[in-house]
Design an enzyme around this catalytic site. Structure first.
Site, mmCIF file in Angstrom:
data_model
loop_
_atom_site.group_PDB
_atom_site.id
_atom_site.type_symbol
_atom_site.label_atom_id
_atom_site.label_comp_id
_atom_site.label_asym_id
_atom_site.label_seq_id
_atom_site.Cartn_x
_atom_site.Cartn_y
_atom_site.Cartn_z
ATOM 1 N N GLY A 1 0.861 -1.147 0.080
ATOM 2 C CA GLY A 1 0.036 0.123 0.100
ATOM 3 C C GLY A 1 0.829 1.168 -0.046
ATOM 4 N N SER A 2 0.142 2.278 0.489
ATOM 5 C CA SER A 2 1.170 3.542 0.475
ATOM 6 C C SER A 2 2.376 3.594 1.544
ATOM 7 C CB SER A 2 0.095 4.641 0.848
ATOM 8 O OG SER A 2 -0.465 4.608 2.122
ATOM 9 N N GLY A 41 2.107 1.990 5.225
ATOM 10 C CA GLY A 41 3.052 0.767 5.832
ATOM 11 C C GLY A 41 4.055 1.384 6.932
ATOM 12 N N GLU A 71 5.975 -3.635 0.853
ATOM 13 C CA GLU A 71 6.008 -3.111 -0.324
ATOM 14 C C GLU A 71 5.275 -2.014 -0.690
ATOM 15 O OE1 GLU A 71 4.720 -2.496 -3.853
ATOM 16 O OE2 GLU A 71 4.235 -4.703 -4.101
ATOM 17 N N CYS A 111 2.779 0.783 -8.416
ATOM 18 C CA CYS A 111 3.734 1.219 -7.243
ATOM 19 C C CYS A 111 4.953 1.135 -8.556
ATOM 20 C CB CYS A 111 4.031 0.254 -6.322
ATOM 21 S SG CYS A 111 3.923 -1.688 -6.843
#
Length: 507
Positions: A238-239, A243, A260, A294
């Site tokens: 995610g963002s 994280g 990630e 991403c």
């Protein structure tokens, strides 16, 4: 839509929790297609109690699953893989409908699921440790890897199938059970894949709770998972902000994370760059998945001598983008995931102009009879400076910034001068530039490519990045070690008890 649901094994109303049996006691969520705004189906989410039950069942399943020989665990993955392979087209259509990913990319994502299953199946016969020389006579040192425990997997909407599979099939052949919290924006794909995993488990005789699912809101399910000590590893995608919050909680209880997170990926275009290759890579990297990857190309760091040439070709390419229904094979760019994403892109472009940037093309929302109810925008090409606060952030939308440089060292510095460190690329015919870019003084990203774009990673290579991207690695040569616990054994086959370092401790 009913045809797509039927083919994926779903109904108009679906339970969103699976822990050996299907259920869910939370609120009902309507899944709307970002392509037309219509309701596809509904999913009954789980609440904190459902999550508690799912973790209990996943823990119970782990205690049995860890004792199953790894090649037998691989057999369950093989059954799952074959079922996904047979339904590849059906699952791709569901993905396109639910997430707005164009059909070609959706099929590619399902192929990633198949590929990582093949990878994991082979891995199930190759899990290994080391035998080490001991300094003590008649002793042997041995390193082993054992199953870790139930693994919590939190995924984002943009790769709702691939990211879960990268974690789940590797973890499962390693002897772990899984509990999956998918994005609340993509629960249908999660339910469809979990149904296939349930089938594979029942066919192989495994406990179906090895692949548990708990769709739900972050505050209900996500918070419960990251706080629970029974989940020794949380893998979260995610963002960067998300994280950081996950890491604080999980590390606070001395658990592990595999993160990630966001990227701010650049392509360096040098004076010797093969322009045709560069443009194709930049175009796919920036426009693919409507900029919602991403690994999306967000910055082009171009030598000032090539700026006008590159700009002219990109403007032509952007003007030809076919935007529309993601299920139409001719579509090149589908919609953003929801109206919130459309609004965020619009706000970012207002900021860009305020900070001194210039929109060269696009950025407008697309509405009217040609785009009824959808979340469509035109991809945006802009001039900017690397130090702009907006450019330092990741806007999850198709905005591409053109930034110029003069000296090669400046290009490297610009590439690295953002908080994120996911993917990067250079286009050059100069071997020295290429080697510098992938060397220790070059790109600081987890992925660094030469004459290839920032997107399109293969499952054989470790996937992830540095700095605010989180440091985690999924897939790749030794990613399986994330899902296991390491144990060093000392075996004495003598009648003596010598100590290490020559210590004498006799009474």
């Amino acid at each position: 839509m009913k045809e797509i649901l039927d083919a994926a094994g779903l109904k108009t109303k679906n339970p969103g929790v699976f822990s050996g049996e299907w259920g869910g006691k939370g609120e009902t969520f309507e899944c709307r297609s970002p392509g037309n705004g219509r309701v596809i189906a509904s999913v009954r989410f789980g609440d904190a109690g459902d999550c508690e039950t799912a973790i209990d069942r996943a823990s119970e399943a782990f205690r049995k699953w860890r004792l199953v020989p790894a090649p037998k665990r691989g057999e369950t993955v093989r059954l799952f893989c074959n079922a996904v392979r047979e339904r590849k087209g059906d699952l791709a259509r569901l993905l396109a409908l639910e997430c707005g990913k164009i059909l070609a990319e959706a099929e590619g994502e399902i192929q990633e699921v198949i590929d990582i299953c093949d990878f994991a199946l082979g891995l199930s016969r190759q899990l290994y440790g080391l035998t080490l020389a001991s300094e003590r006579p008649s002793h042997r040192l041995m390193e082993q890897w054992h199953p870790l425990g139930p693994v919590g997997v939190i995924t984002a909407f943009n790769f709702p199938a691939a990211v879960w599979s990268w974690n789940s099939v590797l973890a499962s052949v390693c002897g772990d059970s899984l509990i999956w919290k998918p994005s609340e924006k993509a629960p249908l794909m999660a339910a469809a894949l979990t149904k296939i995993a349930e089938y594979a488990c029942r066919e192989s005789g495994a406990d179906p709770a090895v692949f548990s699912l708990c769709c739900g809101l972050p505050g209900d399910v996500g918070t419960k998972m990251i706080e629970d000590r029974r989940l020794p590893l949380i893998s979260a995608t995610g963002s960067c902000r998300m994280g950081a919050a996950v890491a604080k909680v999980v590390h606070g209880r001395l658990g592990r994370t595999l993160l990630e997170l966001g990227g701010n990926n650049a392509v360096v275009v040098t004076p010797s760059a093969p322009m045709d290759l560069a443009v194709r890579a930049i175009f796919f990297g920036a426009v693919g998945t409507a900029g919602q990857r991403c690994t999306t190309t967000r910055r082009v760091i171009v030598h000032e001598s090539r700026l006008e040439e590159l700009k002219e070709v990109l403007l032509k390419a952007y003007g030809s983008v076919r935007i529309g229904d993601p299920l139409d094979p001719k579509t090149v760019m589908g919609p953003l995931i929801d109206r919130e994403a459309v609004d965020a892109m619009a706000q970012a472009l207002v900021r860009l102009k305020t900070e001194g940037g210039e929109v060269l093309y696009g950025g407008e929302p697309l509405e009217g009879s040609a785009y009824p109810g959808g979340c469509y925008v035109t991809p945006c090409l802009a001039r900017a400076e690397n130090h702009f606060p907006l450019v330092q952030e990741e806007t999850f939308a198709p905005i591409l910034y053109l930034i110029t440089y003069r000296e090669f060292d400046e290009a490297i510095a610009l590439n690295n001068d953002v908080p994120q460190g996911f993917s990067s690329a250079i286009f050059t015919a100069d071997m020295r530039e290429a080697e510098h870019f992938v060397g220790p003084g070059g790109s600081d990203c987890g992925l660094a490519n030469v004459n290839a774009g920032t997107s399109g990673a293969e499952i054989g290579g470790a996937f992830g990045g540095e700095k605010a991207t989180g440091g985690g690695r999924e897939s790749g040569t030794d990613a399986w070690k994330n899902y296991m616990r390491r144990q060093t054994n000392t075996i004495n086959y003598s009648d003596e008890l010598p100590l290490a370092q020559g210590i004498n401790f006799e009474a």
